[in-house]
Design an enzyme around this catalytic site. Structure first.
Site, PDB file in Angstrom:
ATOM      1  CG  ASP A 122      -1.867  -1.154   1.266  1.00  0.00           C
ATOM      2  OD1 ASP A 122      -2.178  -1.681   0.187  1.00  0.00           O
ATOM      3  OD2 ASP A 122      -2.280  -1.542   2.369  1.00  0.00           O
ATOM      4  CE  LYS A 123      -0.057   8.583  -0.998  1.00  0.00           C
ATOM      5  NZ  LYS A 123      -1.099   9.605  -1.257  1.00  0.00           N
TER       6      LYS A 123
END
EC number: 5.4.99.-
Length: 288
Positions: A122-123
């Site tokens: 994930d970011k």
């Protein structure tokens, strides 16, 4: 109608679907319908997807912490806040942009937007991620992921005190039917998901855990920890008290990565240190 269609593919957005409906690209039983059409059993839905727009992802000389690199594979320590690959409307500042500038070649299997990318984090999750420089390496690494032979260990700070020192969460994950951007444990429609956890340290208000992924579903650790009542500290989607702590994003780090080299054979085992913000968070909890 729009809710039904947006649930069919992860990359389809509600806004995009509504535009297609407005352009009469969606028909039910041979007739164009509106967004608020309510589907009935037996309806025949036909969608004419417009041809994809041509996109160009440009190399960008962004900072990269390279942990391992050879002619076939590159492994980097991704910082929190960096998106892994571009998407429509967001074609710059990603890990792919940085890899294109750093590497002469990346595998083409992932297409224009995901060259070299064999898995994602994930970011707002930091840590180790590998990319393939050629198609042979890409196919080998993907096969290892499917065979569950890639070691992926994460370290997370979670809310509260876990009842057990170690355990396994075996609960299928799918799209949350009530929140488009969330995943959830879905026993009927979810895909198999298994996370093994082990307690590393206990604090008054939190627990430091190590998680090993057996599968790789979207938001898997974050969803599973919420499911057992201990969401990851700082998680803006799955934790209700994420603003309490001085960290931007969830306290989750992909700490170690192990795989068989796709050409040379032999095991590659890599580790990375916790980022400074998670390290400071751990110190705060230790002193509490």
């Amino acid at each position: 109608m729009d809710k039904f269609l947006v649930a069919q593919k992860d990359e389809w957005t509600r806004m995009g679907i509504q535009a297609w409906i407005h352009e009469q690209r969606v028909q039910v039983n041979g007739r164009a319908v509106k967004n608020n059409y309510r589907l009935k059993e037996g309806d025949q839905v036909e969608l004419t997807v417009p041809p994809p727009e041509e996109v160009t992802v440009e190399p960008e000389p962004l900072p990269l912490e390279v942990v391992y690199e050879d002619d076939d594979v590159i492994v980097v320590n991704k910082p929190r806040g960096m998106v892994v690959h571009p998407a429509t409307g967001n074609l710059s500042g990603t890990l792919v942009n940085a890899l294109l500038a750093h590497c002469k070649n990346l595998s083409k299997i992932g297409g224009e937007l995901r060259p070299g990318i064999v898995h994602r984090i994930d970011k707002d999750t930091s840590g180790l991620i590998m990319a393939a420089k050629n198609d042979h390496a890409h196919q080998s690494l993907v096969a290892q992921l499917k065979a569950h032979s890639v070691d992926r260990h994460y370290v997370a700070v979670v809310n509260g005190s876990l009842a057990h020192d170690r355990g396994t969460i075996d609960a299928p994950i799918g799209r949350d039917p009530h929140h488009r951007k969330r995943m959830a444990v879905e026993h009927q429609k979810g895909k198999p998901a298994i996370t093994h956890f082990e307690v590393l340290e206990r604090y008054r208000r939190a627990t430091l855990v190590q998680c090993r992924l057996e599968t790789g579903r979207t938001h898997q650790i974050r969803v599973h920890m919420k499911y057992i009542g201990h969401p990851v500290v700082g998680d803006p989607i799955y934790s209700s008290n994420y603003r309490k702590f001085a960290i931007q994003g969830q306290a989750l780090h992909a700490k170690s990565l192990g795989f068989e080299h796709p050409k040379k054979g032999g095991r590659i085992q890599l580790e990375s240190e916790l980022p400074s913000d998670i390290g400071k968070l751990v110190q705060i909890f230790r002193q509490d």
